[in-house]
Design an enzyme around this catalytic site. Sequence first.
Site, PDB file in Angstrom:
ATOM      1  N   ASP A 100       0.853  -1.196   0.000  1.00 55.91           N
ATOM      2  CA  ASP A 100       0.000   0.000   0.000  1.00 55.91           C
ATOM      3  C   ASP A 100       0.886   1.243   0.000  1.00 55.91           C
ATOM      4  O   ASP A 100       2.095   1.152   0.242  1.00 55.91           O
ATOM      5  CB  ASP A 100      -0.931   0.013   1.220  1.00 55.91           C
ATOM      6  CG  ASP A 100      -0.168   0.067   2.534  1.00 55.91           C
ATOM      7  OD1 ASP A 100       0.874  -0.613   2.658  1.00 55.91           O
ATOM      8  OD2 ASP A 100      -0.587   0.802   3.444  1.00 55.91           O
ATOM      9  N   GLU A 167       0.213  -0.898   5.784  1.00 60.07           N
ATOM     10  CA  GLU A 167       1.334  -0.336   6.551  1.00 60.07           C
ATOM     11  C   GLU A 167       1.191   1.160   6.747  1.00 60.07           C
ATOM     12  O   GLU A 167       1.502   1.697   7.821  1.00 60.07           O
ATOM     13  CB  GLU A 167       2.652  -0.656   5.844  1.00 60.07           C
ATOM     14  CG  GLU A 167       3.888  -0.499   6.738  1.00 60.07           C
ATOM     15  CD  GLU A 167       4.481   0.903   6.759  1.00 60.07           C
ATOM     16  OE1 GLU A 167       5.271   1.192   7.666  1.00 60.07           O
ATOM     17  OE2 GLU A 167       4.149   1.737   5.877  1.00 60.07           O
TER      18      GLU A 167
END
Lengths: 475, 475
Positions: A100, A167
């Site tokens: 991400d 994250e």
Amino acid sequence: MPAPPEFLDWVDKNANTFIRRLKTAVEIPSVSGDASRRKDVVRMANFLNEELKAVGVTTQLIPLGTQEIEGETLDLPPAIVGRIGNDKNKKTILVYGHFDVQPAFKSDGWDTEPFELVHDEATGRLIGRGASDDKGPVLGWVNVLQWHRENGKELPVNLRCCFEGMEESGSEGLDELVLRESKPGGWFDGVDAVCISDNYWLNTRTPALTYGLRGLSYYKVTVSGPGRDLHSGVFGRTVYEPMTDLISIMSRLVDNRGNILIPGVEDQVSIADDDEKKIYAGLDYSIQDVEEAAGGKIALSSDKVEVLMGRMRHPSLSLHGIEGAFSGVGAKTVIPGKVSGKFSIRLVPPQTPESVDPLVVKYIEEQFKTLDTKSTLEIECLHGGKPWVADHNHWNFEAAKRATWSVYKKLPDLTREGGSIPVTLTFAESLGVNVLLLPMGRGDDGAHSTNEKLDKSNYLEGTKLLGTYLYEVAT
Amino acid sequence: MPAPPEFLDWVDKNANTFIRRLKTAVEIPSVSGDASRRKDVVRMANFLNEELKAVGVTTQLIPLGTQEIEGETLDLPPAIVGRIGNDKNKKTILVYGHFDVQPAFKSDGWDTEPFELVHDEATGRLIGRGASDDKGPVLGWVNVLQWHRENGKELPVNLRCCFEGMEESGSEGLDELVLRESKPGGWFDGVDAVCISDNYWLNTRTPALTYGLRGLSYYKVTVSGPGRDLHSGVFGRTVYEPMTDLISIMSRLVDNRGNILIPGVEDQVSIADDDEKKIYAGLDYSIQDVEEAAGGKIALSSDKVEVLMGRMRHPSLSLHGIEGAFSGVGAKTVIPGKVSGKFSIRLVPPQTPESVDPLVVKYIEEQFKTLDTKSTLEIECLHGGKPWVADHNHWNFEAAKRATWSVYKKLPDLTREGGSIPVTLTFAESLGVNVLLLPMGRGDDGAHSTNEKLDKSNYLEGTKLLGTYLYEVAT
């Protein structure tokens, strides 16, 4: 043992393949913090999963449950776990990364479209959101495995991998997965050491190994009063305005030298002695480095040790912005009805969110009381992660030092980092093994910022470094 | 003279026609402050021009030149001037309104799409951006003229009109037009009085005539340092952060009781004596009114006179927001590289932008110097307008009082307003005639806010009021 020379040659010859791979990944806007992009994060998980399977990794997409965003229940993107090899005579290494990215809009000030990978031939930069944080490093592992797969070479270690898609939004759901899979019979059972490639060199010259990270506590302070936004002509000087109270509170959190004004927060951290200061004095780092990376003559001090300690071993408090106020261009004469100030504190040992959050909440509540306002206050701790420090003389680090020397002909800087990768600590604590941070990108890559980039040379040499590390750590 | 009874009957019977007219207007998102909406402002000018021509007004679209927005040169939307009649035995009345609107997004907190007109039958509300500010009142004039046109009735006055598309963005270009057209041979030559319908009743019960307005000075304070946004982990506590300095400056402008902290600004205004306070005590207004309109128990005082004076005869300073900082939902760990705080001061006589701006600039520069920062400061006065007060015993006001009594069977509150319509003063000074503000909407209409509305009854009775005023002012 050294990596096979044919592998190193192959990396140089396949640059275009690797850049295409990164291009495809960057074009998927996998912004975990934006609910409307959640499907893209899942699309990115699927893309990476296919890449991993194609290079011989046995994988599984693991659902992580749901989260609440603004009253909406949203599925978390799956994590990807994987493995190659189960040879009892080999070490087992777990590699971690995330697929991400931070939000990015061209209007933030990007020179190019953030979700297109632009290869600037003149500078050798690969520009795009996630190029360096963390799609480049994750695909570096894929590149390494591609060579082994295509040439029928067995890996020198048993490999385990763990790639997540949250994250940048507090790694929601991952702690539970790591804890579960670290147990006997789990995907991570038997891991001897962990390698994470998700940070940066200190500068643009010298490779680094990182043995410490700051933690993070992220806060949202909401002040409200009116039922809606108001016209400043009609209501100005008739009502308590939430912005006035919020700005007053935000002005009391930190001074412009970086000193945190919340009582007790700084006191939790020890004062550096001369021996510790020598470590920072020895790093390949200059005030010019920080100012070049920041793009301005704005260092807090002309003393390198002070600036490095500010980044590595002191907590810091940054004011990020305000949700709900007028943030557009032009001149809107609004009294915002409900405003939320966002700030975060980077934590260092022995601080933890649990030790810092109560101090922050207590201080803001006390300060708000002094305002004697009719506005109302809400404080939320949006997410947090503990800081982490590892033993940099462990065989895991020694292997990375040899690999760095082999690829770059330089000894790495041994650094602590200002950023936060909360899962580092989860791995260290759940598995009880050494965790190494082995960065691929440079200090000026602009992660979380506009015009994020990964130098092509770092992508290629970094791919060699990850591969070479697997050989060096094997013996 | 009284308005013809057939006109009043006709208004009641044609509600649906008027609402459809307003619906078409609201569906054009004529946001003057958003460069990307400029074509819609022009589209709205063309729509209104056609409506005016259809009811017998001789019109001209007048180009107003260009403006610079964020380095882009943009054509200003044209103003519409028009006339009906040139009878030397009649008074000549100029009516003014604006067809641009404030920005609005559903995500700001609207319950319905802002650029669709929703007729809530239960409450009688017509909800949509611009319904009350100022498309409803402008179309009120069109409604009045439609009856005269359809029934072959001559107007009791010579009518002149002036409708602009930049009112919400500082009325750029209009002053020059008004000055030019006020001269002999110009469109406004021979005007005896002006009527502006672009404000609100004090409450939800009692019609009002307004004889005073606050002025406005709008400021943008930009603090910069880094070349771009930075990662708060990597740079937190190594550099001067622009947000810290900006928030510190913004916290020093106003306290939460509304007192302006910039030396000299409050001193320019006289202290109210007991006679003046009696005027405010006599208005149909309660603390409950302000709190209902604001949607919260947040009045600065429980003393009605103090609250009314805060709105009508004291300057006010509101903090609107910050451009360039993180303003989205979620938790972005950014150190914004360049941030611009927006605030404005509402001015009262004898204050002017020229008398206040230097005090503001000097104070902010002095305060910024005390920060001893490496960030840099820029202060811009984005736009300004002088306050205005008129003679409320003039025949123009007397006519409006009779018209109000005739339509509402109530005497109007005589009010000064907190808002700013800078062109009011331009008309007063250029033409040297009395200017009347004759509001159509209620105090809770939510101009500039979410869920802006105009009550259907105000739209209909307001149309009657505008028409009746033309008859009462004729004699």
